[in-house]
Design an enzyme around this catalytic site. Structure first.
Site, PDB file in Angstrom:
ATOM      1  N   ASP A  75       0.711  -1.219  -0.078  1.00 50.57           N
ATOM      2  CA  ASP A  75       0.028   0.064   0.013  1.00 50.57           C
ATOM      3  C   ASP A  75       0.889   1.059   0.149  1.00 50.57           C
ATOM      4  O   ASP A  75       2.051   1.082   0.039  1.00 50.57           O
ATOM      5  CB  ASP A  75      -0.575  -0.280   1.178  1.00 50.57           C
ATOM      6  CG  ASP A  75      -1.993   0.882   1.181  1.00 50.57           C
ATOM      7  OD1 ASP A  75      -2.295   1.471   0.135  1.00 50.57           O
ATOM      8  OD2 ASP A  75      -2.559   1.219   2.415  1.00 50.57           O
ATOM      9  N   GLU A 113       2.588   4.864  -4.184  1.00 51.96           N
ATOM     10  CA  GLU A 113       2.365   5.993  -5.164  1.00 51.96           C
ATOM     11  C   GLU A 113       3.580   6.756  -5.494  1.00 51.96           C
ATOM     12  O   GLU A 113       3.743   7.264  -6.648  1.00 51.96           O
ATOM     13  CB  GLU A 113       1.237   6.933  -5.102  1.00 51.96           C
ATOM     14  CG  GLU A 113      -0.245   6.159  -5.195  1.00 51.96           C
ATOM     15  CD  GLU A 113      -0.426   5.340  -3.897  1.00 51.96           C
ATOM     16  OE1 GLU A 113      -0.980   4.328  -4.263  1.00 51.96           O
ATOM     17  OE2 GLU A 113      -0.010   5.884  -2.674  1.00 51.96           O
ATOM     18  N   ASP A 134      -9.403   3.513  -1.596  1.00 45.40           N
ATOM     19  CA  ASP A 134     -10.097   4.063  -0.342  1.00 45.40           C
ATOM     20  C   ASP A 134     -11.465   4.469  -1.304  1.00 45.40           C
ATOM     21  O   ASP A 134     -11.805   5.637  -1.196  1.00 45.40           O
ATOM     22  CB  ASP A 134      -9.410   4.978   0.232  1.00 45.40           C
ATOM     23  CG  ASP A 134      -8.336   4.464   0.944  1.00 45.40           C
ATOM     24  OD1 ASP A 134      -7.961   3.077   1.084  1.00 45.40           O
ATOM     25  OD2 ASP A 134      -7.503   5.255   1.293  1.00 45.40           O
TER      26      ASP A 134
END
Length: 886
Positions: free
Chosen positions: A448, A451, A545
């Site tokens: 996670d 990015e 999300d």
């Protein structure tokens, strides 16, 4: 380099000299971008080279000076020449003729290396336009010389697929190219990752590609991944083609209906065109270039449960017990960052998740056929008492800026980020995973925040941090450094973060996949939030999300279908919503949809109400019903995984993939197909007890009660009843589905007897297939692997119906023991219930040829019947014939 001509290839290529363009005035030159000054073609055919020069003063001077000279290469090939593009793919690359520029590395997307040739300087006369068209290809490339532009058209129909304007802009940190589109005929899909209200792209929209930690509940903003690929489907023949701009720099793609404009802040213009013509052909051709989707382990197709905010081990144990008590399948238990010691990777909270009891918990899961997955983030806490940090410093594996390790901030506080361009960082990551698995033998890893997410905004250091063109980052053109690592950071080998930003999640997924494979020897399961072109070779993806809203429920279908196009078929959204508080009705409807996501996981945010599926009775009923059907369909879904791995075909597909000539399917995004013929039509609004569903032409049978829902020679909309605990799922006539019995885990379901569901088409035919292996070997259908593939076909005649199996490959030992115990026929033509069924297996009449035991039923003008008591070995060819007499 110019390749010598291979034998017998000249006739495959036609190189035409068109009429020279009329002289153009200086005013036209000023408006145009570039002009062609010289052209050459490799003697082998299939390659065309051109040199371009800036025409006039250039455009948009505020974005910097224009590159004066460009090099263009167009490539197409014969099937006989392995060193070029395939005959279904055309490659057009435009770059600086005098200076090397950043391009997506060969290590990311292995492909034919660029080849340039030395061309003569301008002669003063404008060269003629040129055409490149292989006889075996449906794609034709035309180079227009004065001013420069190019077109790609379809040989068979003449349809122009890509038609650039003359206003090419090519600067150091700004590239712009526009193509015309037929606004009345082009239906575009792809260009992600974004949460969109519709699957088909809407005109007058901008698609920004810059990986960012922006919640997926935000519509129309750039999110976690970058996929500059689109699929275009056009009516009449239903022909589809694909276009990829292979570029990892930030960009805006503006879609105006009649045009598409790329505005890119670096790199080169590296286009790939895929001929199709069927949508499945396009994804096959696309994944042939970018890499086939990784095979997922069989267990990953079970149901997964997670929550950010599980308090301790006892909390996890109570959830597992709750599912068992409610008799709802639970395959995998997950834990978010709660399990860590102060949010540090590869650690366990010694109070709430102590190592010894956690190991015992995971061992119990394994004994019960269940799995355990945890999250890890890329940021490594800067802490001299933290072993992972100390080892990382010793091996010098972190991202640099201004000559030192770049300091960011995430959940554990201040962090350094591993630089996965660095081979030492990949080795470091693998060792840390192996060390952690000695303590806690997790079955997969969830990566996670990659990015990369950063809780601080790095101050600008140089011009890279603030390029002259601001892409529409976060919908407000926020600086590209906001909430991420700075563009001026430098990776191993001098690679600039400015160029490679969108690749981080890809590189981390590849490193994690390799680490798990090396440590376990089994098929890895990796779930990544951030992705790029080709990430499907290593990872599954969830949509990020989202929020517990009805809108997010609907939007999840669009994102899921888009990632199928991107070569990442193992995808799903957080069931019942991540952020905010769900309701019983919303959660019930969400599991009815989510049970048919390829990746089905319930996941919620800390501070929100709990939403495990057993907490509400209505949700529990919906879960047992929908997941019960999913687990029955596991053999079918796993066979679709094999198809995805070998051809790139999505598991979840839009309707037009099976019905490309039915224009009404182009806008359908509230339903989807699993494979070619299982149609899911969920309820997506509160208070609804019916669903308006579109059915393409043909027969459609309910998978819950086997009744005929629709039989039509044209597509039609039908209002279906949808009780509170029920989702509508139908199978199209012409399909044979391999099924097993439901169970609470996939391992138990795999031990049950097989059934074949034969849904006959109007002509009495049907087909299907079944792929089997152990579900965890690293290779899927490898040349020396232990696997079996069986194809089924069915044909109806005057006196009955016959099912045959053809064993394509049979190296999986259990397939010789696994049996088909029942065959269910839907869509039988019979004016009255037959008096007797005679059942023949391989020509021998069997003892179960008594009609009373065969369960015949009517459904309108058609009949359904089941033959039970069979014992047909899956791994052995058979012929089952049912003769009906009235």
């Amino acid at each position: 380099m110019v390749w010598p001509p291979p034998p017998s290839t000249a006739h495959f290529f036609v190189l035409l000299s068109l009429l020279a363009a009329a002289p153009w005035h200086r005013a036209a030159a000023q408006a145009a971008g570039y002009r062609v000054v010289s052209v050459a073609r490799a003697r082998a055919g299939g390659q065309l080279f051109a040199r371009l020069e800036l025409a006039g003063a250039g455009r948009k001077p505020e974005l910097g000076p224009d590159v004066q000279r460009l090099s263009l290469t167009a490539r197409q090939s014969l099937q006989l020449t392995s060193f070029l593009e395939t005959d279904s793919r055309l490659h057009v690359r435009i770059t600086d003729a005098d200076h090397q520029r950043w391009e997506v590395p060969q290590s990311v997307i292995p492909r034919e290396a660029p080849r340039d040739v030395t061309l003569e300087a301008s002669t003063g006369a404008s060269p003629r336009s040129r055409v490149l068209s292989a006889a075996t290809s449906d794609l034709t490339f035309t180079l227009h010389a004065s001013p420069f532009r190019f077109t790609v058209s379809r040989r068979s129909s003449g349809d122009v697929l890509f038609d650039t304007s003359a206003a090419l802009v090519f600067k150091n940190r700004y590239l712009e190219l526009t193509t015309a589109l037929p606004a009345d005929r082009a239906s575009l899909y792809g260009l992600g990752e974004h949460t969109k209200r519709t699957f088909r792209l809407q005109r007058n929209d901008t698609f920004t590609l810059w990986n960012a930690d922006i919640a997926a509940s935000n519509v129309d903003l750039n999110l976690y991944g970058s996929h500059p690929f689109y699929l275009d489907v056009r009516p009449a023949a239903g022909a589809a083609h694909g276009v990829l701009l292979l570029n990892s720099n930030g960009m805006d793609v503006e879609y105006g209906g009649s045009y598409l404009t790329y505005k890119v802040i670096g790199g080169v213009l590296d286009f790939y065109f895929f001929a199709g013509p069927a949508p499945l052909d396009v994804v096959d051709q696309y994944t042939q270039l970018i890499g086939r989707p990784a095979p997922m382990p069989y267990w990953s197709f079970g149901f997964h449960q997670c929550r950010y905010g599980y308090k301790n081990l006892a909390d996890l144990e109570s959830v597992v017990a709750g599912y068992a008590k409610a008799r709802i399948p639970l395959e995998v238990m997950w834990t978010d960052i709660d399990y860590m010691d102060a949010f540090k990777d590869f650690t366990l909270d010694p109070v709430n998740f102590p190592a010894g009891p956690m190991r015992q918990f995971v061992d119990r899961l394994h004994r019960n056929g269940q799995k355990y997955v945890v999250i890890i983030d890329p940021g490594i806490n800067v802490n001299e008492t933290y072993g992972t940090f100390v080892r990382g410093m010793q091996q010098d594996v972190f991202l640099k800026r201004n000559g030192t390790n770049y300091l960011g901030k995430v959940w554990p506080g201040y962090v350094y980020f591993p630089d996965f361009f660095n081979p030492r960082a990949v080795e470091f990551w693998a060792r840390e995973i192996a060390l952690f698995r000695r303590t806690l033998p997790v079955d997969g890893l969830w990566i996670d925040m990659n990015e990369i997410s950063n809780f601080v905004d790095p101050a600008p250091l140089n011009a890279l941090d603030d390029p002259p063109y601001r892409i529409n980052n976060s919908g407000v053109r926020r600086p590209i450094n906001n909430k991420t690592t700075p563009a001026s950071a430098v990776h191993y080998g001098g690679v600039r973060e400015y160029d490679a930003h969108n690749l981080f999640g890809f590189l981390e997924a590849r490193a994690t996949h390799g680490a798990l494979l090396a440590d376990t020897g089994r098929r890895p399961f990796v779930l990544s939030r951030s992705t790029f072109v080709g990430s499907g070779r290593y990872t599954a993806h969830w949509t990020g999300d989202n929020a517990a809203t009805w809108d997010d429920l609907r939007y999840s279908i669009n994102t899921m279908l888009s990632f199928g196009l991107f070569g990442i078929p193992m995808v799903g959204a957080d069931i019942c919503g991540f952020g905010g508080n769900t309701t019983e009705e919303l959660c019930s409807r969400w599991i009815q949809l989510g049970a048919f996501y390829p990746f089905a996981r319930d996941h919620s945010a800390i501070g929100t109400i709990r939403r495990e599926l057993y907490l509400w009775e209505l949700v529990a009923r919906s879960a047992r019903k929908a997941l019960g059907l999913r687990y029955r369909l596991l053999p079918y879904m796993y066979t679709l995984m094999h198809e995805a791995h070998t051809t790139g075909a999505p598991i979840a597909r839009p309707l037009f993939f099976s019905y490309p000539k039915d224009v009404a399917t182009y806008g359908v995004d509230r339903q989807f197909l699993l494979g070619r013929g299982v149609l899911v039509s969920p309820v997506l609004e509160p208070g609804a007890t019916t669903v308006d569903a579109y059915f393409p032409a043909g027969r459609w049978f309910s998978l819950f009660d086997y009744t005929l829902a629709v039989a039509s020679t044209t597509g039609k909309r039908v209002t279906l009843p949808a009780p509170a605990d029920t989702v509508n799922v139908h199978v199209a006539g012409g399909n044979i589905l391999p099924l097993q019995l439901p169970a609470l885990t996939t391992s138990r379901a795999r031990q049950t007897v097989f059934h074949l569901l034969v849904a006959l088409d109007e002509d009495g035919s049907a087909s299907g297939e079944l792929f089997l292996d152990d579900g965890e070997s690293p290779e899927m259908a490898g040349p020396r692997g232990e696997w079996s593939l069986v194809r089924f076909s069915c044909a109806a005649g005057r006196d009955g119906v016959t099912v045959r199996s053809h064993v394509v490959h049979n190296a999986y030992g259990p397939s010789r023991k696994l049996v088909i115990g029942k065959v269910m026929f839907l869509g039988l033509h019979s004016p009255a219930p037959p008096r007797e069924f005679a059942v023949y297996v391989n020509g021998v009449k069997t003892a179960n040829s008594m009609g009373g035991a065969l369960g015949y039923q009517r459904s309108g003008a058609l009949g359904a019947a089941q033959v039970e008591g069979l014992s047909l070995a899956v791994g052995k060819a058979f012929e089952l014939k049912v003769v009906m007499s009235s």
